[in-house]
Design a protein around this motif. Structure first.
Motif, mmCIF file in Angstrom:
data_model
loop_
_atom_site.group_PDB
_atom_site.id
_atom_site.type_symbol
_atom_site.label_atom_id
_atom_site.label_comp_id
_atom_site.label_asym_id
_atom_site.label_seq_id
_atom_site.Cartn_x
_atom_site.Cartn_y
_atom_site.Cartn_z
ATOM 1 N N ASN A 13 0.826 -1.212 0.000
ATOM 2 C CA ASN A 13 0.000 0.000 0.000
ATOM 3 C C ASN A 13 0.862 1.264 0.000
ATOM 4 O OD1 ASN A 13 0.941 0.048 2.617
ATOM 5 N ND2 ASN A 13 -1.017 -0.491 3.543
ATOM 6 N N ARG A 14 0.239 2.362 -0.329
ATOM 7 C CA ARG A 14 0.927 3.641 -0.452
ATOM 8 C C ARG A 14 0.518 4.582 0.689
ATOM 9 N NH1 ARG A 14 2.943 0.555 -3.589
ATOM 10 N NH2 ARG A 14 3.240 0.849 -5.830
ATOM 11 N N THR A 15 1.332 5.572 0.941
ATOM 12 C CA THR A 15 0.945 6.656 1.841
ATOM 13 C C THR A 15 0.437 7.808 0.997
ATOM 14 O OG1 THR A 15 2.552 6.054 3.533
ATOM 15 C CG2 THR A 15 1.725 8.316 3.562
ATOM 16 N N VAL B 71 -9.310 6.808 1.812
ATOM 17 C CA VAL B 71 -7.973 6.228 1.933
ATOM 18 C C VAL B 71 -7.995 5.057 2.907
ATOM 19 C CG1 VAL B 71 -5.576 6.674 2.586
ATOM 20 C CG2 VAL B 71 -6.871 8.422 1.347
ATOM 21 N N HIS C 52 -4.898 2.035 1.910
ATOM 22 C CA HIS C 52 -3.674 2.824 1.950
ATOM 23 C C HIS C 52 -3.510 3.502 3.306
ATOM 24 C CE1 HIS C 52 -2.944 2.213 -2.286
ATOM 25 N NE2 HIS C 52 -4.158 2.668 -2.599
ATOM 26 N N LYS C 53 -2.351 4.060 3.522
ATOM 27 C CA LYS C 53 -2.097 4.885 4.695
ATOM 28 C C LYS C 53 -2.352 6.344 4.331
ATOM 29 C CE LYS C 53 1.547 1.789 6.408
ATOM 30 N NZ LYS C 53 2.991 1.675 6.784
ATOM 31 N N ARG D 93 -2.030 3.469 10.350
ATOM 32 C CA ARG D 93 -2.666 3.773 9.068
ATOM 33 C C ARG D 93 -2.874 5.274 8.850
ATOM 34 N NH1 ARG D 93 -1.459 -0.414 6.868
ATOM 35 N NH2 ARG D 93 -2.646 0.434 5.107
ATOM 36 N N LEU E 262 -7.491 5.972 -5.959
ATOM 37 C CA LEU E 262 -6.719 5.253 -4.948
ATOM 38 C C LEU E 262 -6.446 3.813 -5.365
ATOM 39 C CD1 LEU E 262 -8.592 6.622 -1.801
ATOM 40 C CD2 LEU E 262 -6.241 7.151 -2.475
#
Length: 335
Positions: free
Chosen positions: A79-81, A101, A106-107, A137, A332
């Motif tokens: 996952n992405r921030t 989000v 994702h974070k 998160r 996202l």
């Protein structure tokens, strides 16, 4: 933390937001003290809309399923921030981005607006107290570093800075938007009172607030102005009153025709944007041509009317009603 757990925590948060728990009441009071536009009444309106439209369990499941997310899905290790720059024009205006989000897996790194930091931080802290793993998160930051993508909401002016800083990353950048209403001329009193909600709630500061109405030729404004007295008490709010007095003085000194009921100034104008305490109007001759022209307007968030968003519902978007009509969840999921 599987998706079902995330949905359950959000549902629990919705129940919490409707209670009178002391810490939550204190947070709402503090938000009002720090920003007098966030009156207790309008904070409660925002909370009610969020809980009913965003935090209902079945609606969250249906929303996630729409994007092929299943209750048993786990958070992806890849996952992405996502950096979120939140606006502060109305209470909790960035809440939809936060849960988008969160649900997507994702974070998030959140930069709140100085005008609306108390409520969102309190709710996230409450979630973390229930489930400490949520702290992995969601985080708050003044500088959004080490982010893979960005969602930023601001004005046309700030959007240029967002483009400069975030342009090389996947991003959603939102600019000034507003909403309008189309009247047929035969609306009954209850419809006009509901339209007053679309115009007055949050003092007209939201992108879903109606700041202009289109009316047929020879329209009778008296029933409209009478219905709008529903919010005549806003004239007692100091900041709102200052805006009203100023805009009224501008009309008088400019020797322009205007109408008023003591809490709003109606004036004819082509702009779909109007300042606080003012509502622009424009006559139309052909309804179909009007609607076609509005759908092509990139500055328009939504249209209120019998054949569009129902009167009184402009401030109650669903989970699939995305700001600027850009699908946040699809963005996202593409990261």
């Amino acid at each position: 933390m599987i998706l079902q757990h995330r949905i359950d925590w959000l549902g629990k948060l919705g129940n919490y937001m409707l209670c009178n728990e002391g810490a939550w009441e204190e947070a709402k009071h503090k938000a009002f003290m720090e920003n007098s536009w966030f009156t207790p009444e309008f904070i409660d309106v925002a909370v009610k809309n969020i809980v009913e439209s965003f935090l209902d369990h079945d609606k969250l499941v249906e929303w996630a399923t729409h994007y092929n997310l299943q209750p048993g899905d786990n958070v992806s290790p890849a996952n992405r921030t996502v950096g979120i720059v939140m606006a502060g024009n109305i209470p909790l205006v960035g809440f939809h981005d936060l849960i988008s989000v969160f649900i997507s897996g994702h974070k998030s790194a959140i930069k709140t607006s100085s005008k609306d930091s108390v409520l969102i931080k309190h709710l996230v802290t409450t979630l973390m107290n229930w489930a400490p793993q949520i702290g992995e998160r969601i985080r708050f930051a003044e500088m959004l570093k080490a982010c893979s993508a960005f969602i930023a909401t601001g004005s046309n002016n700030t959007s240029r800075y967002f483009e400069y800083y975030f342009g090389k990353y996947p991003h959603i950048i939102r600019r000034n938007k507003t909403s309008v209403a189309i009247l047929n001329g035969d609306e009954h009193a209850e419809e006009l009172r509901k339209l007053a909600d679309d115009v007055y709630q949050f003092f007209g500061l939201g992108c879903r607030n109606v700041t202009k109405i289109y009316v047929p030729e020879k329209y009778d404004f008296k029933p409209l102005l009478s219905a709008f007295t529903k919010y005549s008490y806003l004239a007692d709010h100091q900041k709102y009153r200052n805006n009203y007095d100023y805009n009224l003085a501008v009309q008088i000194l400019s020797n322009r025709f205007y109408m008023t009921n003591g809490s709003i100034v109606l004036t004819e104008g082509v702009s779909i944007f109007s300042p606080i305490s003012q509502l622009n109007y424009q006559y139309y001759a052909d309804l179909n041509s009007l609607v076609s022209s509005l759908f092509d307007n990139p500055e328009l968030q939504c249209i209120v009317g019998r054949d569009h968003i129902p009167f009184g519902q402009a401030q109650s978007p669903t989970l699939l009603d995305y700001a600027d009509k850009v699908d946040t969840m699809a963005f996202l999921n593409s990261l």
